[in-house]
Design an enzyme around this catalytic site. Structure first.
Site, PDB file in Angstrom:
ATOM      1  N   CYS A 156     -14.248  -1.503   4.709  1.00 25.15           N
ATOM      2  CA  CYS A 156     -13.777  -0.171   4.305  1.00 25.15           C
ATOM      3  C   CYS A 156     -13.835   0.816   5.468  1.00 25.15           C
ATOM      4  N   CYS A 161     -10.186   1.142   4.063  1.00 26.61           N
ATOM      5  CA  CYS A 161      -9.915   2.435   3.429  1.00 26.61           C
ATOM      6  C   CYS A 161      -9.886   3.605   4.413  1.00 26.61           C
ATOM      7  N   LYS A 164      -7.162   3.511   7.195  1.00 30.97           N
ATOM      8  CA  LYS A 164      -5.884   3.480   6.473  1.00 30.97           C
ATOM      9  C   LYS A 164      -5.535   4.860   5.931  1.00 30.97           C
ATOM     10  N   TYR A 297      -0.899  -4.128  -1.703  1.00 28.84           N
ATOM     11  CA  TYR A 297      -1.524  -2.915  -1.162  1.00 28.84           C
ATOM     12  C   TYR A 297      -1.393  -2.822   0.364  1.00 28.84           C
ATOM     13  N   GLU A 301       1.061  -0.197   2.266  1.00 23.80           N
ATOM     14  CA  GLU A 301       0.384   0.978   2.837  1.00 23.80           C
ATOM     15  C   GLU A 301       0.594   1.049   4.352  1.00 23.80           C
ATOM     16  N   HIS A 568      -1.777  25.247 -14.069  1.00 27.85           N
ATOM     17  CA  HIS A 568      -0.427  25.540 -13.589  1.00 27.85           C
ATOM     18  C   HIS A 568      -0.488  26.263 -12.247  1.00 27.85           C
ATOM     19  N   GLU A 573      -0.680  18.679 -14.522  1.00 26.50           N
ATOM     20  CA  GLU A 573      -0.457  19.279 -15.848  1.00 26.50           C
ATOM     21  C   GLU A 573       0.600  18.505 -16.641  1.00 26.50           C
TER      22      GLU A 573
HETATM   23  P1  FAD Z   1     -17.080  -5.866   3.352  1.00 25.90           P
HETATM   24  O1  FAD Z   1     -16.994  -4.394   3.319  1.00 25.90           O
HETATM   25  O2  FAD Z   1     -15.934  -6.631   3.763  1.00 25.90           O
HETATM   26  O3  FAD Z   1     -18.398  -6.254   4.141  1.00 25.90           O
HETATM   27  C1  FAD Z   1     -18.795  -7.575   4.405  1.00 25.90           C
HETATM   28  C2  FAD Z   1     -19.562  -7.620   5.722  1.00 25.90           C
HETATM   29  O4  FAD Z   1     -20.270  -8.865   5.822  1.00 25.90           O
HETATM   30  C3  FAD Z   1     -18.638  -7.576   6.943  1.00 25.90           C
HETATM   31  O5  FAD Z   1     -19.148  -6.668   7.903  1.00 25.90           O
HETATM   32  C4  FAD Z   1     -18.704  -9.005   7.486  1.00 25.90           C
HETATM   33  O6  FAD Z   1     -18.431  -9.087   8.854  1.00 25.90           O
HETATM   34  C5  FAD Z   1     -20.138  -9.386   7.135  1.00 25.90           C
HETATM   35  N1  FAD Z   1     -20.412 -10.827   7.072  1.00 25.90           N
HETATM   36  C6  FAD Z   1     -19.650 -11.806   6.526  1.00 25.90           C
HETATM   37  N2  FAD Z   1     -20.286 -12.989   6.602  1.00 25.90           N
HETATM   38  C7  FAD Z   1     -21.483 -12.751   7.207  1.00 25.90           C
HETATM   39  C8  FAD Z   1     -22.598 -13.569   7.543  1.00 25.90           C
HETATM   40  N3  FAD Z   1     -22.630 -14.864   7.239  1.00 25.90           N
HETATM   41  N4  FAD Z   1     -23.669 -13.004   8.173  1.00 25.90           N
HETATM   42  C9  FAD Z   1     -23.670 -11.686   8.472  1.00 25.90           C
HETATM   43  N5  FAD Z   1     -22.651 -10.855   8.147  1.00 25.90           N
HETATM   44  C10 FAD Z   1     -21.577 -11.388   7.520  1.00 25.90           C
HETATM   45  N6  FAD Z   1     -10.702  -0.252  -1.190  1.00 25.90           N
HETATM   46  C11 FAD Z   1     -10.666   0.961  -1.798  1.00 25.90           C
HETATM   47  O7  FAD Z   1     -11.425   1.196  -2.736  1.00 25.90           O
HETATM   48  N7  FAD Z   1      -9.796   1.936  -1.376  1.00 25.90           N
HETATM   49  C12 FAD Z   1      -8.944   1.744  -0.347  1.00 25.90           C
HETATM   50  O8  FAD Z   1      -8.189   2.649   0.001  1.00 25.90           O
HETATM   51  C13 FAD Z   1      -8.967   0.505   0.316  1.00 25.90           C
HETATM   52  N8  FAD Z   1      -8.166   0.281   1.362  1.00 25.90           N
HETATM   53  C14 FAD Z   1      -8.211  -0.917   2.016  1.00 25.90           C
HETATM   54  C15 FAD Z   1      -7.376  -1.104   3.094  1.00 25.90           C
HETATM   55  C16 FAD Z   1      -7.364  -2.309   3.757  1.00 25.90           C
HETATM   56  C17 FAD Z   1      -6.461  -2.497   4.946  1.00 25.90           C
HETATM   57  C18 FAD Z   1      -8.251  -3.343   3.343  1.00 25.90           C
HETATM   58  C19 FAD Z   1      -8.273  -4.650   4.067  1.00 25.90           C
HETATM   59  C20 FAD Z   1      -9.110  -3.159   2.268  1.00 25.90           C
HETATM   60  C21 FAD Z   1      -9.090  -1.938   1.587  1.00 25.90           C
HETATM   61  N9  FAD Z   1      -9.915  -1.701   0.488  1.00 25.90           N
HETATM   62  C22 FAD Z   1      -9.867  -0.496  -0.148  1.00 25.90           C
HETATM   63  C23 FAD Z   1     -10.831  -2.733  -0.014  1.00 25.90           C
HETATM   64  C24 FAD Z   1     -12.294  -2.482   0.471  1.00 25.90           C
HETATM   65  O9  FAD Z   1     -12.307  -2.349   1.875  1.00 25.90           O
HETATM   66  C25 FAD Z   1     -13.189  -3.646   0.048  1.00 25.90           C
HETATM   67  O10 FAD Z   1     -13.087  -3.805  -1.346  1.00 25.90           O
HETATM   68  C26 FAD Z   1     -14.670  -3.413   0.403  1.00 25.90           C
HETATM   69  O11 FAD Z   1     -14.839  -3.195   1.770  1.00 25.90           O
HETATM   70  C27 FAD Z   1     -15.494  -4.632  -0.022  1.00 25.90           C
HETATM   71  O12 FAD Z   1     -16.847  -4.451   0.319  1.00 25.90           O
HETATM   72  P2  FAD Z   1     -17.822  -5.717   0.455  1.00 25.90           P
HETATM   73  O13 FAD Z   1     -19.196  -5.130   0.589  1.00 25.90           O
HETATM   74  O14 FAD Z   1     -17.568  -6.693  -0.596  1.00 25.90           O
HETATM   75  O15 FAD Z   1     -17.411  -6.417   1.833  1.00 25.90           O
HETATM   76  P1  NDP Z   2      -2.947  -9.419  -2.142  1.00 27.34           P
HETATM   77  O1  NDP Z   2      -3.577 -10.734  -2.349  1.00 27.34           O
HETATM   78  O2  NDP Z   2      -3.123  -8.392  -3.180  1.00 27.34           O
HETATM   79  O3  NDP Z   2      -1.356  -9.626  -1.901  1.00 27.34           O
HETATM   80  C1  NDP Z   2      -0.820 -10.553  -1.037  1.00 27.34           C
HETATM   81  C2  NDP Z   2       0.663 -10.328  -0.828  1.00 27.34           C
HETATM   82  O4  NDP Z   2       1.149 -11.247   0.155  1.00 27.34           O
HETATM   83  C3  NDP Z   2       1.503 -10.542  -2.067  1.00 27.34           C
HETATM   84  O5  NDP Z   2       2.578  -9.658  -2.047  1.00 27.34           O
HETATM   85  C4  NDP Z   2       1.985 -12.002  -1.892  1.00 27.34           C
HETATM   86  O6  NDP Z   2       3.199 -12.259  -2.525  1.00 27.34           O
HETATM   87  C5  NDP Z   2       2.187 -12.060  -0.408  1.00 27.34           C
HETATM   88  N1  NDP Z   2       2.072 -13.417   0.157  1.00 27.34           N
HETATM   89  C6  NDP Z   2       1.083 -14.302  -0.048  1.00 27.34           C
HETATM   90  N2  NDP Z   2       1.300 -15.411   0.680  1.00 27.34           N
HETATM   91  C7  NDP Z   2       2.435 -15.217   1.370  1.00 27.34           C
HETATM   92  C8  NDP Z   2       3.167 -15.994   2.308  1.00 27.34           C
HETATM   93  N3  NDP Z   2       2.740 -17.198   2.674  1.00 27.34           N
HETATM   94  N4  NDP Z   2       4.296 -15.481   2.826  1.00 27.34           N
HETATM   95  C9  NDP Z   2       4.721 -14.257   2.474  1.00 27.34           C
HETATM   96  N5  NDP Z   2       4.081 -13.468   1.589  1.00 27.34           N
HETATM   97  C10 NDP Z   2       2.935 -13.951   1.037  1.00 27.34           C
HETATM   98  O7  NDP Z   2      -3.512  -8.936  -0.750  1.00 27.34           O
HETATM   99  P2  NDP Z   2      -3.691  -7.604   0.051  1.00 27.34           P
HETATM  100  O8  NDP Z   2      -4.130  -8.116   1.369  1.00 27.34           O
HETATM  101  O9  NDP Z   2      -2.544  -6.684   0.018  1.00 27.34           O
HETATM  102  O10 NDP Z   2      -4.918  -6.848  -0.650  1.00 27.34           O
HETATM  103  C11 NDP Z   2      -6.184  -7.470  -0.847  1.00 27.34           C
HETATM  104  C12 NDP Z   2      -7.051  -6.594  -1.728  1.00 27.34           C
HETATM  105  O11 NDP Z   2      -7.576  -5.502  -0.954  1.00 27.34           O
HETATM  106  C13 NDP Z   2      -6.286  -5.943  -2.878  1.00 27.34           C
HETATM  107  O12 NDP Z   2      -6.291  -6.761  -4.017  1.00 27.34           O
HETATM  108  C14 NDP Z   2      -7.043  -4.658  -3.090  1.00 27.34           C
HETATM  109  O13 NDP Z   2      -8.004  -4.804  -4.111  1.00 27.34           O
HETATM  110  C15 NDP Z   2      -7.725  -4.351  -1.775  1.00 27.34           C
HETATM  111  N6  NDP Z   2      -7.046  -3.184  -1.181  1.00 27.34           N
HETATM  112  C16 NDP Z   2      -7.140  -1.961  -1.815  1.00 27.34           C
HETATM  113  C17 NDP Z   2      -6.445  -0.873  -1.325  1.00 27.34           C
HETATM  114  C18 NDP Z   2      -6.534   0.445  -2.041  1.00 27.34           C
HETATM  115  O14 NDP Z   2      -7.400   0.620  -2.873  1.00 27.34           O
HETATM  116  N7  NDP Z   2      -5.641   1.383  -1.776  1.00 27.34           N
HETATM  117  C19 NDP Z   2      -5.633  -0.963  -0.141  1.00 27.34           C
HETATM  118  C20 NDP Z   2      -5.589  -2.273   0.455  1.00 27.34           C
HETATM  119  C21 NDP Z   2      -6.291  -3.335  -0.081  1.00 27.34           C
HETATM  120  P3  NDP Z   2       3.329 -12.879  -4.031  1.00 27.34           P
HETATM  121  O15 NDP Z   2       3.298 -11.703  -4.949  1.00 27.34           O
HETATM  122  O16 NDP Z   2       4.629 -13.563  -3.998  1.00 27.34           O
HETATM  123  O17 NDP Z   2       2.183 -13.803  -4.230  1.00 27.34           O
END
Ligand code: FAD
Ligand code: NDP
Length: 593
Positions: A156, A161, A164, A297, A301, A568, A573
């Site tokens: 995140c 997050c 992004k 997502y 995004e 408003h 609203e």
């Molecule tokens: P993470 O935050 O992924 O933390 C896991 C940590 O464990 C990492 O630092 C990793 O390196 C470490 N780790 C892994 N294996 C080991 C190991 N064996 N030993 C030591 N360390 C290890 N969510 C939202 O709510 N709003 C958003 O706007 C949003 N935007 C997103 C945008 C993007 C591009 C992405 C990819 C995700 C987004 N998410 C968003 C999702 C959100 O980031 C995740 O749901 C959240 O970070 C999950 O938290 P976590 O604690 O499960 O894991």
């Molecule tokens: P998702 O698993 O949600 O989506 C994957 C996308 O990639 C789908 O559109 C899928 O298509 C497509 N896809 C999968 N395989 C292939 C392939 N081989 N070739 C082409 N297209 C493919 O993953 P995201 O990485 O977008 O998000 C992961 C999670 O992170 C989300 O579920 C969300 O919870 C979290 N997140 C939250 C955000 C927020 O809160 N604003 C922002 C970003 C992430 P198809 O539908 O055909 O399977």
């Protein structure tokens, strides 16, 4: 024996001995009390490490340091599980009272070890420490294929997050600059965006967050190990840091919070020439003409804000937009992005990436295949971002050694207490099976888990009706059922859908398009029109949606929305004045205030 030093810091030397060894005895070969303690430990078959101070050239300096650390000058000086036990009398007394065996047999280095210092792991560890527990967090980022790494805080903060939303904001500001001309601002006709300035400012902010997390852990006495942890058995992990140094630590309870990493397609050139969201936010050059592969997502995004800062962006969609979301809303987002210059290629998948030119950015040919016609797709891009889903980080941490069950995609099934099939091992956040992959979900699960484990709390994490927002150029906020899921679950005859277009006041003078913003309530007729689905696309949808999530948690009905007086002039609203149903039909364009 030569002097024992570690760049002159003897405290580190002593601490190292204490932390690395379950039983550590600082002793002198000539001391009979030391011999007595060592004999006792031998008779109990206890493995211990001994440092004979009289054999080290700087033994008396070490003894002084030991006094500073433990408050005890005499030897033997005994530590068990990094805890100071005392001298010979203390050890003999503990043995007589049975405490020594207890410490040796049932005590671990920590009460709780958390693997993963992201949203969930940090929340769980800080809460457990607040409740007086000895806690350690292991967090280690394995570099992406092109070598990107980052600091403490997980996805995140570093690659999700936070960067992004800030890049989304950069794009919104650009749009706002255009609007501002209509409001009298004399902005130059051509305004440029500078990638480096944006990226550096955002990375500086992230650096301050990384530092803040380290300080918080230190203040709460949570031990932070920047090392990759793997299970040895269900109470022990071995961890390796960047320098290759190994440490072994034990705990009564483990919390798995390792998160996910982006997936790459199995096609030629993907890992060599493609990047993912893990690399994008710190990319040292402007990505240029970009292809985003995927339609969920992350792809929408990233594609959205890149187009918003002026880049040529194409999104390659395999099937539908935003699988799992209300498809009417998803298509409206797609239409809006198309109108604003994002290109969509669908239904299509990439088949290979070839490098044409080196550079920052370089030039690559992307070949793909349309999945309906079978025709070939070919185009040249500077950057290819794969956003095709994320895999849980569960395959390389020795979960097989403790018999922990994973589902076939590698996610961890947990019960309502977030407990895995191994009783002392819990899992939270993105690695859990069938849970929303969102930061606030991971935080809530981690906090409540620690409270249940270490206080009399019984509160479970409630995964139902979790609000979410997709931060596309026009934001989409959603709570509960999509229209199609509600119909499938409750039957079409039991669902009433209220809907309306709206035109934000701020958009009128700015001459932005009318009636692209849209609001929809999905209501359950047999339950007094309880609202089971909330959907909105419009500016600040994230801010709008959060409050309605509280109402839906309390079981709000359409009548509750109707008797609420709106604010408003706002977009929100709209939800207090919706009258037109899909079944009844009628004009949904906004008529004015
Ligand atoms: P993470 O935050 O992924 O933390 C896991 C940590 O464990 C990492 O630092 C990793 O390196 C470490 N780790 C892994 N294996 C080991 C190991 N064996 N030993 C030591 N360390 C290890 N969510 C939202 O709510 N709003 C958003 O706007 C949003 N935007 C997103 C945008 C993007 C591009 C992405 C990819 C995700 C987004 N998410 C968003 C999702 C959100 O980031 C995740 O749901 C959240 O970070 C999950 O938290 P976590 O604690 O499960 O894991
Ligand atoms: P998702 O698993 O949600 O989506 C994957 C996308 O990639 C789908 O559109 C899928 O298509 C497509 N896809 C999968 N395989 C292939 C392939 N081989 N070739 C082409 N297209 C493919 O993953 P995201 O990485 O977008 O998000 C992961 C999670 O992170 C989300 O579920 C969300 O919870 C979290 N997140 C939250 C955000 C927020 O809160 N604003 C922002 C970003 C992430 P198809 O539908 O055909 O399977």
């Amino acid at each position: 024996m030569p002097p024992i030093t570690d760049n002159g810091n003897l405290k580190d030397v002593i601490n190292n001995y204490i932390q690395k060894n379950k039983v550590m005895v600082f002793s002198k070969t000539t001391c009979p009390f030391c011999t007595k303690v060592k004999d006792l430990l031998k008779s109990m078959n206890v493995q211990y490490e001994v440092l004979e101070l009289d054999k080290a050239d700087n033994g008396s300096e070490l003894q002084n340091t030991l006094q500073q650390l433990s408050g005890q000058r005499t030897v033997p000086n005994v530590y068990i599980n990094s805890k100071h036990l005392g001298g010979c009398d203390d050890t003999m007394k503990a043995h007589k009272e049975g405490r020594l065996s207890e410490m040796l047999n049932s005590q671990y280095d920590y009460d709780m070890i958390v693997i993963g210092g992201g949203s969930g792991g940090l929340a769980a560890s800080k809460e457990a420490a607040n409740l007086g527990k000895r806690v350690a967090v292991f967090d280690y980022v394995q570099p992406s294929p092109i070598g990107t790494t980052w600091g403490l805080g997980g996805t995140c903060v570093n690659v999700g997050c936070i960067p992004k939303k800030l890049m989304h904001q950069a794009a919104l500001l650009g749009h706002g600059l255009e609007d501002s001309k209509k409001f009298g601002w004399e902005v130059p006709e051509k305004v440029n965006h500078n990638w480096d300035s944006m990226k550096n400012a955002i990375q500086d902010h992230i650096g301050s967050l990384n530092w803040g997390y380290r300080v918080q852990l230190r203040e709460k006495k949570v031990e932070y190990h920047n090392a990759y942890a793997k299970f040895v058995d269900n109470h022990t992990v071995k961890a390796v840091n960047r320098k290759g140094t190994e440490i072994t630590k034990t705990a009564e309870t483990f919390v798995l919070a390792m998160g996910e990493r982006p997936r790459y397609p199995d096609i030629p050139g993907a890992k060599e020439y493609g990047i993912t969201s893990d690399d994008l936010f710190s990319l040292p050059y402007c990505p240029g003409k970009t292809l985003c592969v995927g339609a969920s997502y992350v792809s929408l995004e990233c594609g959205g804000f890149l187009q918003g800062i002026g880049l040529d962006v194409t999104i390659m969609v395999r099937s539908i937009l935003l699988r799992g979301f209300d498809q009417q809303m998803a298509e409206k987002i797609g239409d809006y992005m198309k109108t604003h210059g994002v290109k969509f290629v669908r239904p299509c998948v990439p088949t290979k990436i070839e490098k044409l030119e080196d550079g920052t950015p370089g030039k690559y040919r992307v070949t793909g295949k349309f999945t309906d016609t079978g025709k070939e797709y070919s185009e040249i891009y500077n950057t290819i971002i794969f956003a095709i889903g994320r895999d849980p980080c569960t395959s390389t941490i020795g979960l097989d050694k403790i018999g922990l069950k994973l589902n076939k995609s590698g996610f961890v099934p947990v019960n309502e207490q977030e407990q895995t099939n191994v009783p002392n091992v819990y899992a939270i956040g993105d690695i859990c099976e069938d849970k929303p992959e969102l930061t606030p979900v991971a935080i809530q699960a981690g906090r409540l888990l620690a409270k249940r484990l270490y206080s009399d709390s019984k509160d479970l994490c409630d995964y139902v009706n979790v609000a979410t927002t997709v931060f596309t150029p026009i934001e989409y906020g959603a709570i509960g059922y999509s229209e199609e899921d509600a119909i499938a679950k409750f039957g079409e005859e039991n669902i009433e859908v209220y809907h309306t277009n709206f035109w934000p006041l701020e958009w009128t003078v700015a001459h932005r398009e009318e009636n692209v913003c849209y609001a929809k309530l999905v209501c359950l007729l047999p339950e007094k029109e309880r609202v089971v689905g909330f959907h909105v696309i419009g500016p600040n949808a994230g801010e709008m949606t959060q409050g309605y999530a509280v109402a839906m948690k309390r079981g709000a009905t359409k009548a509750d929305f109707d008797i609420t007086i709106g604010i408003h002039p706002t977009c929100s609203e709209t939800f207090t004045t919706m009258e037109v149903t899909k079944r009844g039909g009628g004009d949904i364009d906004q008529a004015g205030c």
